[in-house]
Scaffold this motif. Sequence first.
Motif, mmCIF file in Angstrom:
data_model
loop_
_atom_site.group_PDB
_atom_site.id
_atom_site.type_symbol
_atom_site.label_atom_id
_atom_site.label_comp_id
_atom_site.label_asym_id
_atom_site.label_seq_id
_atom_site.Cartn_x
_atom_site.Cartn_y
_atom_site.Cartn_z
ATOM 1 N N GLY A 2 0.736 -1.219 -0.046
ATOM 2 C CA GLY A 2 -0.054 -0.080 0.259
ATOM 3 C C GLY A 2 0.752 1.163 -0.108
ATOM 4 N N LEU A 3 0.362 2.162 -0.715
ATOM 5 C CA LEU A 3 1.164 3.654 -0.858
ATOM 6 C C LEU A 3 0.161 4.888 -0.640
ATOM 7 C CD1 LEU A 3 3.848 4.833 -1.584
ATOM 8 C CD2 LEU A 3 2.995 5.045 -3.953
ATOM 9 N N PRO A 4 0.539 5.345 0.489
ATOM 10 C CA PRO A 4 -0.160 6.519 0.949
ATOM 11 C C PRO A 4 -0.418 7.604 -0.108
ATOM 12 C CG PRO A 4 1.556 6.059 2.725
ATOM 13 C CD PRO A 4 1.765 5.201 1.606
ATOM 14 N N SER A 5 -1.576 8.020 -0.217
ATOM 15 C CA SER A 5 -1.955 9.048 -0.960
ATOM 16 C C SER A 5 -2.443 8.319 -2.556
ATOM 17 C CB SER A 5 -1.078 10.202 -1.253
ATOM 18 O OG SER A 5 -0.652 10.828 -0.003
ATOM 19 N N GLU A 6 -2.126 7.266 -2.847
ATOM 20 C CA GLU A 6 -2.397 6.880 -3.911
ATOM 21 C C GLU A 6 -3.715 6.612 -4.338
ATOM 22 O OE1 GLU A 6 0.649 3.707 -6.147
ATOM 23 O OE2 GLU A 6 -0.964 2.471 -5.133
ATOM 24 N N THR A 7 -3.766 6.879 -5.861
ATOM 25 C CA THR A 7 -5.065 6.420 -6.504
ATOM 26 C C THR A 7 -4.876 5.723 -7.726
ATOM 27 O OG1 THR A 7 -5.058 8.073 -8.344
ATOM 28 C CG2 THR A 7 -5.959 8.944 -5.928
ATOM 29 N N VAL A 8 -6.149 5.050 -8.239
ATOM 30 C CA VAL A 8 -6.243 4.306 -9.423
ATOM 31 C C VAL A 8 -6.743 5.543 -10.518
ATOM 32 C CG1 VAL A 8 -6.251 1.934 -8.622
ATOM 33 C CG2 VAL A 8 -8.340 3.394 -8.846
ATOM 34 N N SER A 9 -7.231 6.400 -10.224
ATOM 35 C CA SER A 9 -7.773 7.320 -10.915
ATOM 36 C C SER A 9 -6.969 8.287 -11.729
ATOM 37 C CB SER A 9 -9.102 8.286 -10.399
ATOM 38 O OG SER A 9 -8.619 8.940 -9.258
ATOM 39 N N GLY A 10 -5.665 8.544 -11.121
ATOM 40 C CA GLY A 10 -4.608 9.573 -11.586
ATOM 41 C C GLY A 10 -5.031 10.856 -11.244
ATOM 42 N N ARG B 139 -0.725 13.398 -5.826
ATOM 43 C CA ARG B 139 -1.160 12.073 -5.579
ATOM 44 C C ARG B 139 -0.493 11.048 -6.457
ATOM 45 N NH1 ARG B 139 -4.683 11.282 -1.482
ATOM 46 N NH2 ARG B 139 -5.786 13.129 -0.916
ATOM 47 N N PRO B 140 0.375 10.060 -5.977
ATOM 48 C CA PRO B 140 0.585 9.124 -6.840
ATOM 49 C C PRO B 140 -0.159 8.371 -7.415
ATOM 50 C CG PRO B 140 1.104 8.450 -4.498
ATOM 51 C CD PRO B 140 0.527 9.768 -4.444
ATOM 52 N N ASP B 141 0.044 7.654 -8.648
ATOM 53 C CA ASP B 141 -0.921 7.006 -9.440
ATOM 54 C C ASP B 141 -0.556 5.537 -9.711
ATOM 55 O OD1 ASP B 141 -2.621 5.919 -11.612
ATOM 56 O OD2 ASP B 141 -2.353 7.638 -12.818
ATOM 57 N N LEU B 142 -1.438 4.548 -9.380
ATOM 58 C CA LEU B 142 -0.721 3.414 -9.355
ATOM 59 C C LEU B 142 -0.168 2.886 -10.781
ATOM 60 C CD1 LEU B 142 -0.846 0.355 -7.856
ATOM 61 C CD2 LEU B 142 -3.197 0.086 -9.027
ATOM 62 N N LYS B 143 -0.729 3.512 -11.770
ATOM 63 C CA LYS B 143 -0.103 3.210 -13.047
ATOM 64 C C LYS B 143 1.313 3.270 -13.040
ATOM 65 C CE LYS B 143 -4.433 4.425 -15.565
ATOM 66 N NZ LYS B 143 -5.291 4.993 -14.225
ATOM 67 N N LYS C 16 -13.285 4.410 -12.623
ATOM 68 C CA LYS C 16 -13.948 2.990 -13.128
ATOM 69 C C LYS C 16 -12.744 2.613 -14.136
ATOM 70 C CE LYS C 16 -17.776 4.327 -14.406
ATOM 71 N NZ LYS C 16 -19.188 4.582 -15.075
ATOM 72 N N ASP C 17 -12.214 3.657 -14.839
ATOM 73 C CA ASP C 17 -11.039 3.294 -15.973
ATOM 74 C C ASP C 17 -9.918 2.561 -15.315
ATOM 75 O OD1 ASP C 17 -12.796 3.922 -18.204
ATOM 76 O OD2 ASP C 17 -11.625 6.174 -18.371
ATOM 77 N N GLY C 18 -9.587 3.367 -14.122
ATOM 78 C CA GLY C 18 -8.426 2.695 -13.318
ATOM 79 C C GLY C 18 -8.755 1.614 -12.684
ATOM 80 N N ILE C 19 -9.670 1.183 -12.229
ATOM 81 C CA ILE C 19 -10.126 0.085 -11.792
ATOM 82 C C ILE C 19 -10.104 -1.133 -12.678
ATOM 83 C CG2 ILE C 19 -11.769 -1.433 -10.812
ATOM 84 C CD1 ILE C 19 -10.725 0.061 -8.443
ATOM 85 N N LEU C 20 -10.629 -0.893 -13.897
ATOM 86 C CA LEU C 20 -10.590 -1.771 -14.907
ATOM 87 C C LEU C 20 -9.226 -2.179 -15.373
ATOM 88 C CD1 LEU C 20 -13.795 -0.343 -17.049
ATOM 89 C CD2 LEU C 20 -13.634 -2.577 -15.788
ATOM 90 N N TRP C 21 -8.394 -1.094 -15.522
ATOM 91 C CA TRP C 21 -6.944 -1.147 -15.953
ATOM 92 C C TRP C 21 -6.497 -1.958 -14.851
ATOM 93 C CZ3 TRP C 21 -2.286 0.177 -13.542
ATOM 94 C CH2 TRP C 21 -1.386 -0.041 -14.193
ATOM 95 N N MET C 22 -6.373 -2.033 -13.866
ATOM 96 C CA MET C 22 -5.397 -2.513 -12.721
ATOM 97 C C MET C 22 -5.876 -3.929 -12.707
ATOM 98 S SD MET C 22 -5.769 -2.181 -8.704
ATOM 99 C CE MET C 22 -7.593 -2.131 -8.455
ATOM 100 N N HIS C 23 -7.240 -4.105 -12.742
ATOM 101 C CA HIS C 23 -8.187 -5.676 -12.805
ATOM 102 C C HIS C 23 -7.561 -6.429 -14.005
ATOM 103 C CE1 HIS C 23 -11.067 -8.602 -12.218
ATOM 104 N NE2 HIS C 23 -10.838 -8.903 -13.209
ATOM 105 N N ASN C 24 -7.323 -5.771 -15.141
ATOM 106 C CA ASN C 24 -6.707 -6.466 -16.189
ATOM 107 C C ASN C 24 -5.247 -6.611 -16.297
ATOM 108 O OD1 ASN C 24 -9.320 -6.545 -17.593
ATOM 109 N ND2 ASN C 24 -9.225 -4.505 -18.693
ATOM 110 N N GLU C 25 -4.789 -5.568 -15.627
ATOM 111 C CA GLU C 25 -3.200 -5.932 -15.350
ATOM 112 C C GLU C 25 -2.928 -7.061 -14.491
ATOM 113 O OE1 GLU C 25 -0.730 -4.508 -17.417
ATOM 114 O OE2 GLU C 25 -2.689 -3.910 -18.548
#
Length: 316
Positions: A76-84, A97-101, A139-148
């Motif tokens: 886990g990384l503080p401040s992070e999002t999947v939305s960017g 905020r850092p982006d999981l991507k 939603k786009d970030g979650i979908l991307w993470m799920h697929n990766e």
Amino acid sequence: MINSIFFMAKKSFIGFILFFVLFQVKSQETIKIPEKANKILFLGNSITYSGQYISYIETYLTLKYPEKKLEFINVGLPSETVSGLSEHNHAQGKFPRPDLKERLHRVLSKAKPDFVFANYGINDGIYLPFDNERFKKFKDGILWMHNEVAKSGAEIVHLTPPVYDGPNTAVYDNVMDIYSHWLLSKRYTDEWKIIDIHSPMKGQLQKERVQNPKFTFAPDGVHPNKEGHWVMAQQVLLSLGENTSAQFNSIEEAITEFENGKKALELIEKRQAINKDAWLSAIGHERTGMTEGMSLKEAQLKSKKLKKQLTMLLNQ
């Protein structure tokens, strides 16, 4: 007459408690960690980084199934999002905020997990009222993470975001309601594995406030305290089929039946604290202000010693 009324009231109260426990048990879908899975990885933001719910899950499962050799990895990384997304002046302008991507591919290639729990959402609406564009990015970030994660060969389970209880609670928790409901809908539209953290936390919060209007799971509105982390852990455990966990109000209660439960929790928390910073440093990230972890090799040596102590403890 008085005794009869007292008996009926007591019976009703017990009935309510049983209903609440059964509701918790029934509300989560059953998820199984494959027998061959060894590395269990947790992705998320500061709530995951703080890690209490991970330590609680690991402790409960380790005490109950000491023969299983699972490795719980917290990245886990503080401040992070999947939305960017990031607020205009996030952290007083020190960093966005850092982006999981930016790091997910390194996480997957270095940790090589077999099974992933992902908990995002609380930061992804950037604490503003609902907006369709921000929702789409989530939603786009979650979908991307799920697929990766799926492409890496690991299974992924999504956790809905915890309850929000800070300024403008009704406004932003409504955003979390919407994000949570969308995630839950993926159970049915795409057969995703989803664990609902949000609704049980919200329900328990409302229940507690009947007796204590000042009760909270998150003193700062966002980051759960020990009680909040236990509710999170409890929902994961229920999904894993650990139905008896529903009857406990804390991790301390849950491990009292084990002779060395408290000591086991301490050792696991100590090991988790060492490993999470080592993993983050080894993987790399763009979040400033983080503790520099020791080398992964050094952390694994220390972890091995703590694991040995834990094994000896469980064999006593």
